[in-house]
Design a protein around this motif. Sequence first.
Motif, PDB file in Angstrom:
ATOM      1  N   ASP A   1      13.694  -5.150  -9.498  1.00 52.87           N
ATOM      2  CA  ASP A   1      12.825  -5.849 -10.437  1.00 52.87           C
ATOM      3  C   ASP A   1      11.472  -6.235  -9.838  1.00 52.87           C
ATOM      4  N   TYR A   2      11.316  -6.073  -8.536  1.00 52.61           N
ATOM      5  CA  TYR A   2      10.068  -6.447  -7.879  1.00 52.61           C
ATOM      6  C   TYR A   2       9.168  -5.248  -7.590  1.00 52.61           C
ATOM      7  N   LEU A   3       9.540  -4.070  -8.073  1.00 48.89           N
ATOM      8  CA  LEU A   3       8.754  -2.869  -7.814  1.00 48.89           C
ATOM      9  C   LEU A   3       7.335  -2.961  -8.353  1.00 48.89           C
ATOM     10  N   THR A   4       7.123  -3.819  -9.303  1.00 46.95           N
ATOM     11  CA  THR A   4       5.791  -3.996  -9.862  1.00 46.95           C
ATOM     12  C   THR A   4       4.785  -4.493  -8.816  1.00 46.95           C
ATOM     13  N   TYR A   5       5.283  -5.037  -7.709  1.00 44.02           N
ATOM     14  CA  TYR A   5       4.414  -5.508  -6.623  1.00 44.02           C
ATOM     15  C   TYR A   5       3.959  -4.360  -5.714  1.00 44.02           C
ATOM     16  N   LEU A   6       4.272  -3.137  -6.106  1.00 44.96           N
ATOM     17  CA  LEU A   6       3.837  -1.946  -5.365  1.00 44.96           C
ATOM     18  C   LEU A   6       2.902  -1.133  -6.259  1.00 44.96           C
ATOM     19  N   PRO A   7       1.680  -1.597  -6.460  1.00 47.21           N
ATOM     20  CA  PRO A   7       0.774  -0.965  -7.425  1.00 47.21           C
ATOM     21  C   PRO A   7       0.373   0.462  -7.085  1.00 47.21           C
ATOM     22  N   GLU A   8       0.456   0.870  -5.820  1.00 46.09           N
ATOM     23  CA  GLU A   8       0.050   2.211  -5.419  1.00 46.09           C
ATOM     24  C   GLU A   8       1.226   3.192  -5.310  1.00 46.09           C
ATOM     25  N   LEU A   9       2.442   2.723  -5.608  1.00 45.12           N
ATOM     26  CA  LEU A   9       3.631   3.569  -5.489  1.00 45.12           C
ATOM     27  C   LEU A   9       3.571   4.726  -6.480  1.00 45.12           C
ATOM     28  N   GLU A  10       3.720   5.943  -5.953  1.00 45.35           N
ATOM     29  CA  GLU A  10       3.699   7.145  -6.778  1.00 45.35           C
ATOM     30  C   GLU A  10       5.045   7.854  -6.808  1.00 45.35           C
ATOM     31  N   LYS A  11       5.834   7.714  -5.727  1.00 46.89           N
ATOM     32  CA  LYS A  11       7.124   8.394  -5.646  1.00 46.89           C
ATOM     33  C   LYS A  11       8.209   7.388  -5.275  1.00 46.89           C
ATOM     34  N   LEU A  12       9.257   7.340  -6.085  1.00 48.01           N
ATOM     35  CA  LEU A  12      10.368   6.426  -5.857  1.00 48.01           C
ATOM     36  C   LEU A  12      11.670   7.208  -5.869  1.00 48.01           C
ATOM     37  N   LYS A  13      12.493   6.968  -4.848  1.00 51.31           N
ATOM     38  CA  LYS A  13      13.819   7.585  -4.785  1.00 51.31           C
ATOM     39  C   LYS A  13      14.852   6.480  -4.652  1.00 51.31           C
TER      40      LYS A  13
ATOM     41  N   LYS B   1       0.812  -1.223   0.000  1.00 49.98           N
ATOM     42  CA  LYS B   1       0.000   0.000   0.000  1.00 49.98           C
ATOM     43  C   LYS B   1       0.846   1.273   0.000  1.00 49.98           C
ATOM     44  N   VAL B   2       2.165   1.139   0.075  1.00 52.37           N
ATOM     45  CA  VAL B   2       3.051   2.296   0.194  1.00 52.37           C
ATOM     46  C   VAL B   2       2.964   3.178  -1.060  1.00 52.37           C
ATOM     47  N   LYS B   3       2.972   4.499  -0.829  1.00 49.89           N
ATOM     48  CA  LYS B   3       2.902   5.460  -1.925  1.00 49.89           C
ATOM     49  C   LYS B   3       4.259   6.111  -2.193  1.00 49.89           C
ATOM     50  N   LYS B   4       5.128   6.159  -1.171  1.00 49.01           N
ATOM     51  CA  LYS B   4       6.464   6.743  -1.305  1.00 49.01           C
ATOM     52  C   LYS B   4       7.494   5.737  -0.818  1.00 49.01           C
ATOM     53  N   LEU B   5       8.542   5.525  -1.618  1.00 51.13           N
ATOM     54  CA  LEU B   5       9.577   4.565  -1.260  1.00 51.13           C
ATOM     55  C   LEU B   5      10.945   5.132  -1.576  1.00 51.13           C
ATOM     56  N   GLY B   6      11.853   5.021  -0.619  1.00 46.43           N
ATOM     57  CA  GLY B   6      13.240   5.405  -0.819  1.00 46.43           C
ATOM     58  C   GLY B   6      14.139   4.206  -0.569  1.00 46.43           C
ATOM     59  N   ILE B   7      14.912   3.823  -1.568  1.00 46.83           N
ATOM     60  CA  ILE B   7      15.853   2.713  -1.453  1.00 46.83           C
ATOM     61  C   ILE B   7      17.253   3.315  -1.442  1.00 46.83           C
ATOM     62  N   CYS B   8      18.003   3.036  -0.385  1.00 44.60           N
ATOM     63  CA  CYS B   8      19.299   3.685  -0.189  1.00 44.60           C
ATOM     64  C   CYS B   8      20.395   2.665   0.073  1.00 44.60           C
ATOM     65  N   GLY B   9      21.568   2.931  -0.451  1.00 40.12           N
ATOM     66  CA  GLY B   9      22.698   2.070  -0.171  1.00 40.12           C
ATOM     67  C   GLY B   9      23.919   2.456  -0.975  1.00 40.12           C
ATOM     68  N   LYS B  10      24.991   1.777  -0.705  1.00 38.15           N
ATOM     69  CA  LYS B  10      26.221   1.949  -1.470  1.00 38.15           C
ATOM     70  C   LYS B  10      26.095   1.140  -2.756  1.00 38.15           C
ATOM     71  N   SER B  11      26.961   1.427  -3.714  1.00 36.83           N
ATOM     72  CA  SER B  11      26.875   0.721  -4.995  1.00 36.83           C
ATOM     73  C   SER B  11      27.035  -0.785  -4.820  1.00 36.83           C
ATOM     74  N   ASN B  12      27.870  -1.218  -3.864  1.00 36.58           N
ATOM     75  CA  ASN B  12      28.030  -2.661  -3.668  1.00 36.58           C
ATOM     76  C   ASN B  12      26.761  -3.290  -3.084  1.00 36.58           C
ATOM     77  N   HIS B  13      25.936  -2.522  -2.368  1.00 38.16           N
ATOM     78  CA  HIS B  13      24.660  -3.056  -1.873  1.00 38.16           C
ATOM     79  C   HIS B  13      23.742  -3.392  -3.041  1.00 38.16           C
ATOM     80  N   PHE B  14      23.732  -2.541  -4.060  1.00 38.61           N
ATOM     81  CA  PHE B  14      22.915  -2.812  -5.243  1.00 38.61           C
ATOM     82  C   PHE B  14      23.528  -3.947  -6.059  1.00 38.61           C
TER      83      PHE B  14
END
Length: 148
Positions: free
Chosen positions: A82-94, A61-74
């Motif tokens: 690739d799983y962001l599609t499971y957040l149908p109500e997401l409007e803002k992504l950082k 149900k989240v509308k705003k999501l921030g994913i943070c980390g160092k390049s090695n974390h990604f």
Amino acid sequence: IHLPDGTWKMSQLRHLHSSSFYLCSPPKISGNKYRVLENLQSVHGLRPVCCTKEMFEGIKKVKKLGICGKSNHFYDAPECLDYLTYLPELEKLKILLYDPYGSDLLHKQPVPCMGSFPPNLKKLTLQGTHLLWSKLTIISKLPKLEVL
């Protein structure tokens, strides 16, 4: 920060913000169904390793999501976006990289593939990613994107 499993029992939780945190996947409640934080509206500071199908089903149900980390974390969690599609109500992504000059940045830039973007995404912030122009083709196809 490693958040306790009890976080999933906080049914009234609306906002979960930190500079960077780890949260385990939600517990199963029956079959293939996971506990959902129904009132959660915004999450900021989620580590890439937490970005799993199960996690996103638990915060769907989240509308705003921030994913943070160092390049090695990604790099260590290459499918994290690739799983962001499971957040149908997401409007803002950082997506925020703390070390934009990491040695492996040239090999893995954190951008979801085209079919992985949530359908209602209106605002996309990419900070420290040094995104290649060729990746903008994917972003240009987002139907509801208003702010980049």
